[in-house]
Design an enzyme around this catalytic site. Structure first.
Site, PDB file in Angstrom:
ATOM      1  CD  GLN A 103      79.565 -58.657  11.818  1.00  0.00           C
ATOM      2  OE1 GLN A 103      80.220 -58.415  10.806  1.00  0.00           O
ATOM      3  NE2 GLN A 103      78.547 -59.503  11.807  1.00  0.00           N
TER       4      GLN A 103
ATOM      5  NE  ARG B 270      78.052 -59.174  16.380  1.00  0.00           N
ATOM      6  CZ  ARG B 270      79.166 -59.418  17.021  1.00  0.00           C
ATOM      7  NH1 ARG B 270      79.472 -58.726  18.121  1.00  0.00           N
ATOM      8  NH2 ARG B 270      80.004 -60.359  16.642  1.00  0.00           N
ATOM      9  N   GLY B 271      76.693 -62.159  18.040  1.00  0.00           N
ATOM     10  CA  GLY B 271      77.719 -62.972  18.676  1.00  0.00           C
ATOM     11  C   GLY B 271      77.012 -64.095  19.420  1.00  0.00           C
ATOM     12  CB  ALA B 272      77.421 -67.783  19.237  1.00  0.00           C
TER      13      ALA B 272
ATOM     14  CG  ASP C  52      78.096 -67.959  15.099  1.00  0.00           C
ATOM     15  OD1 ASP C  52      79.185 -67.500  14.715  1.00  0.00           O
ATOM     16  OD2 ASP C  52      77.173 -67.267  15.575  1.00  0.00           O
TER      17      ASP C  52
ATOM     18  NE  ARG D 132      72.024 -63.499  13.297  1.00  0.00           N
ATOM     19  CZ  ARG D 132      73.295 -63.075  13.278  1.00  0.00           C
ATOM     20  NH1 ARG D 132      73.833 -62.525  14.352  1.00  0.00           N
ATOM     21  NH2 ARG D 132      74.030 -63.222  12.194  1.00  0.00           N
TER      22      ARG D 132
ATOM     23  CG  ASN E 195      83.334 -67.719  13.397  1.00  0.00           C
ATOM     24  OD1 ASN E 195      82.586 -67.396  14.330  1.00  0.00           O
ATOM     25  ND2 ASN E 195      84.355 -66.968  13.039  1.00  0.00           N
ATOM     26  CE  LYS E 196      79.296 -62.966  10.785  1.00  0.00           C
ATOM     27  NZ  LYS E 196      77.891 -63.084  10.253  1.00  0.00           N
TER      28      LYS E 196
HETATM   29  O1  MRU Z   1      76.711 -62.375  12.664  1.00  0.00           O
HETATM   30  P1  MRU Z   1      77.385 -62.260  13.985  1.00  0.00           P
HETATM   31  O2  MRU Z   1      78.042 -60.934  14.202  1.00  0.00           O
HETATM   32  O3  MRU Z   1      76.474 -62.657  15.125  1.00  0.00           O
HETATM   33  O4  MRU Z   1      78.524 -63.353  13.922  1.00  0.00           O
HETATM   34  C1  MRU Z   1      79.364 -63.508  15.035  1.00  0.00           C
HETATM   35  C2  MRU Z   1      80.421 -64.512  14.831  1.00  0.00           C
HETATM   36  O5  MRU Z   1      80.533 -65.138  13.804  1.00  0.00           O
HETATM   37  C3  MRU Z   1      81.306 -64.772  16.010  1.00  0.00           C
HETATM   38  O6  MRU Z   1      82.568 -65.156  15.595  1.00  0.00           O
HETATM   39  C4  MRU Z   1      80.695 -65.897  16.865  1.00  0.00           C
HETATM   40  O7  MRU Z   1      79.340 -65.662  17.112  1.00  0.00           O
HETATM   41  C5  MRU Z   1      81.402 -66.016  18.152  1.00  0.00           C
HETATM   42  S1  MRU Z   1      81.220 -64.596  19.196  1.00  0.00           S
HETATM   43  C6  MRU Z   1      82.059 -64.952  20.620  1.00  0.00           C
END
Ligand code: MRU
Length: 337
Positions: free
Chosen positions: A194, A41-43, A235, A95, A245-246
């Protein structure tokens, strides 16, 4: 994650920090499931994984003698066709919010030759470039970090979420190396935690002083003057700077504005979606209610509890003091066209 001759190895982030288990993914469908279930996970990391997923799709569409050892005869068209477009669609749908996913898939599909070798090389280039961008973001963003900074962050934006170093956490890392970080407040990041599971894991490894906090502690910390800077990842960033973002990031931005604390977004340009004018066009992933109603497989809410569980929110660009990309520190009003 790392490519290993004919498969993708990936640290299963669902099991961290309790267990360090490496998955061995051999089909694009397994990569799709890993993205959907958040083993990765993470963009930026999602984008890299998807690119490798396309390499696996190309491999399975190739002759059986083909094992990724460069022995497959290449042709102008490459493998292409149905195998790759099926993988593209399946991976793209895994996603919806992180634009890096579709960006990476489109970059693969734009290759002049869709052979396994070409796709693998491109996936590796995407991974390498992401690492380089993160170091640049760290360097540029650390200039915004005051000496003896108390920094609040959310989610995990570190090595696990990228090809390495990280975006928001990359800025914290670089600033720490420069001796400027007094303390980090790491939001737990309900409901998938996370921050508590992954950012704490990374901060401990780097010896960066921090406390994990419940998300709801942020307001009183800011009021007490214990936060000099908020830095978060992204994201998807719309042309006007509105940033998905999250979930909980928007809340932090409102709090930061109220308390006069700078609120900074860090992301590579691969997270910018210049095709959409503003954040209202960003698809927001809604995840299963079980993420709230269960903890470690144990029900913590009455059976039948209805749940609304968006994975992301959108912070309006005018609440963001700066957006740091590898190209520079951008200030409002943003225009990423
Ligand atoms: O649901 P996730 O854990 O994939 O969400 C991640 C985030 O919101 C991060 O802040 C974003 O993807 C940037 S990661 C460098």
């Amino acid at each position: 994650m790392e490519w290993s001759s004919d498969h993708l190895r990936m640290l299963d982030q669902c099991l961290l920090p309790q267990r360090e288990v490496w998955l061995e993914l051999r089909t694009w469908e397994e990569v799709r499931d890993a993205i959907r279930d958040m083993a990765v996970r993470g963009a930026p990391a999602i984008g890299v994984a998807a690119a490798y997923g396309m390499a696996l799709a190309a491999m399975s569409g190739a002759p059986s003698s083909f094992a990724g050892d460069g022995s497959c005869p290449e042709n102008e068209e490459g493998i292409g066709g149905a195998a790759l477009s099926g993988a593209y669609n399946g991976l793209a749908a895994s996603r919806p919010t992180a634009v890096n996913l579709v960006w990476a898939l489109d970059r693969i599909m734009a290759l002049p030759s869709l052979t396994f070798d070409a796709i693998l090389a491109e996936a590796q280039a995407i991974e390498r470039e992401d690492l380089a961008m993160n170091h640049k973001i760290g360097e540029l963003g650390s200039a915004l970090v005051p000496v003896a900074a108390q920094i609040l962050t959310i989610c995990n934006t570190g090595s696990l979420a990228t090809a390495g170093h990280g975006t928001a956490l990359g800025i914290i890392r670089t600033a720490h190396q420069q001796g400027k970080v007094k303390h980090v407040w790491s939001c737990e990041t309900r409901p998938r935690q996370q921050g508590l599971r992954l950012t704490a894991w990374e901060l401990l490894q780097d010896g960066i002083p921090f406390h994990s906090i419940a998300d709801s502690v942020a307001a009183s910390l800011m009021r007490a003057g214990s936060v000099d800077l908020v830095v978060a990842g992204a994201d998807r960033i719309a042309a006007n700077g509105d940033t998905a973002n999250k979930i909980g990031t928007y809340m932090l931005a409102v709090l930061a504005q109220h308390h006069g604390v700078p609120f900074v977004i860090a992301a590579p340009t691969t997270t910018i979606d210049a095709s959409i004018p503003d954040g209202s066009h960003i698809p927001i992933e809604e995840r299963a209610g079980i993420e709230l109603t269960e903890a470690e497989g144990i029900a913590i809410a009455p059976t039948g509890t209805p749940v609304y569980n968006p994975g992301f929110d959108v912070t309006p660009g005018d609440l963001i003091s700066a957006i740091v990309t590898e190209t520079g520190v951008h200030r409002p009003p943003y225009s990423f066209r």
